[in-house]
Design an enzyme around this catalytic site. Sequence first.
Site, short mmCIF file in Angstrom:
data_model
loop_
_atom_site.label_atom_id
_atom_site.label_comp_id
_atom_site.label_asym_id
_atom_site.label_seq_id
_atom_site.Cartn_x
_atom_site.Cartn_y
_atom_site.Cartn_z
N LYS A 30 0.83 -1.19 0.00
CA LYS A 30 0.00 0.00 0.00
C LYS A 30 0.88 1.26 0.00
O LYS A 30 2.01 1.21 0.44
CB LYS A 30 -0.85 -0.05 1.27
CG LYS A 30 -2.00 0.91 1.36
CD LYS A 30 -2.83 0.55 2.59
CE LYS A 30 -3.85 1.66 2.87
NZ LYS A 30 -3.21 2.88 3.38
N ASP A 59 7.44 3.68 -9.49
CA ASP A 59 6.43 4.50 -8.82
C ASP A 59 6.53 5.93 -9.35
O ASP A 59 7.59 6.54 -9.26
CB ASP A 59 6.70 4.48 -7.31
CG ASP A 59 5.61 5.19 -6.52
OD1 ASP A 59 4.83 5.95 -7.12
OD2 ASP A 59 5.54 4.97 -5.30
#
Length: 360
Positions: A30, A59
């Site tokens: 997460k 990311d």
Amino acid sequence: MAADSQDLPEASIQNILDQDSLKWVFVGGKGGVGKTTCSSILSILLSRVRQSVLIISTDPAHNLSDAFQQRFTKTPTLVNGFTNLYAMEVDPTVENEEVGGPDGMDSLFSELANAIPGIDEAMSFAEMLKLVQTMDYSVIVFDTAPTGHTLRLLQFPSTLEKGLAKVMSLRNKFGGLMTQMTRLFGIDDEFGEDAILGRLEGMKDVIEQVNKQFKDPDLTTFVCVCIPEFLSLYETERLVQELTKFEIDTHNIIINQVLFDEEDVDSKLLRARMRMQQKYLDQFYMLYDDFHISKLPLLAEEVTGVEALKAFSPHFLTPYKPSAANYTVEELEQKVSTLRQRLQDAEAELERIRKGKQKA
């Protein structure tokens, strides 16, 4: 269930360092649970036992540069202070500049991208894998985007397959019309439908080849990073189930931001939080009794910079022990004196409240 119980696997990532055959290590979970710190430290530890290590951030937030306090780009760069650790940051959602010019190819390729969700991401990921495969790194660590993006990344082979099917159906349906259209818009042959088709085929081959490696537990493993809270437990369970569905090996969980029960914690809020965390820690140990579960402490400041990352790395290899266990006799005597004083203050406060009630 105690974390150091005899029947549980070792609370360490040593098993990853010992597995010489590993080629790909994914670190995911997460958002906001400390994936980048964990993947950075994991790559540092791997660099001690492997010839060369590449850490890649997929990311879009790109915290890798912050973690190492060094600017990284889409080209592998040697990390300061190392001779065999490289880092790069790729944005899976960037436009494929090399696909075509701003006018011609853009219209046709963006139509294709809109028709198949994730195709642009899949192709740029394939490009990156193609690039990585031409380099000779002994192990590659992926600092992945939050869970949803990671799972999309694992679906790329089927996404590309859909892309190919779509192009083929358009080709069969319209015959030479597409070629005429591309010429009408002034697009060169190298950016025409044959070029797209060829490129998709090439990407698909790379992705399928890599996908086979991803499903081989000797070559690939996935490290789940989480925190001891409900949403993170839920997300980790979903991630583990999806990884099992995709046949991707996972047997390490890192639980970050754990509050350890030290004697000098007298804050009600912290005590309540510890109890809440313990409830979820128990659930982690119950659900993942065959996993290597490492618990990392919540720190007062962020772990950034190579020295700080190195200093924190021993906790990945041996279970963290609160400093309370390392007090000297003098420090313990001081603590006892402080606790006695607190007890006296609390008793005096209690007496004052009692007297106040009697007067009322």
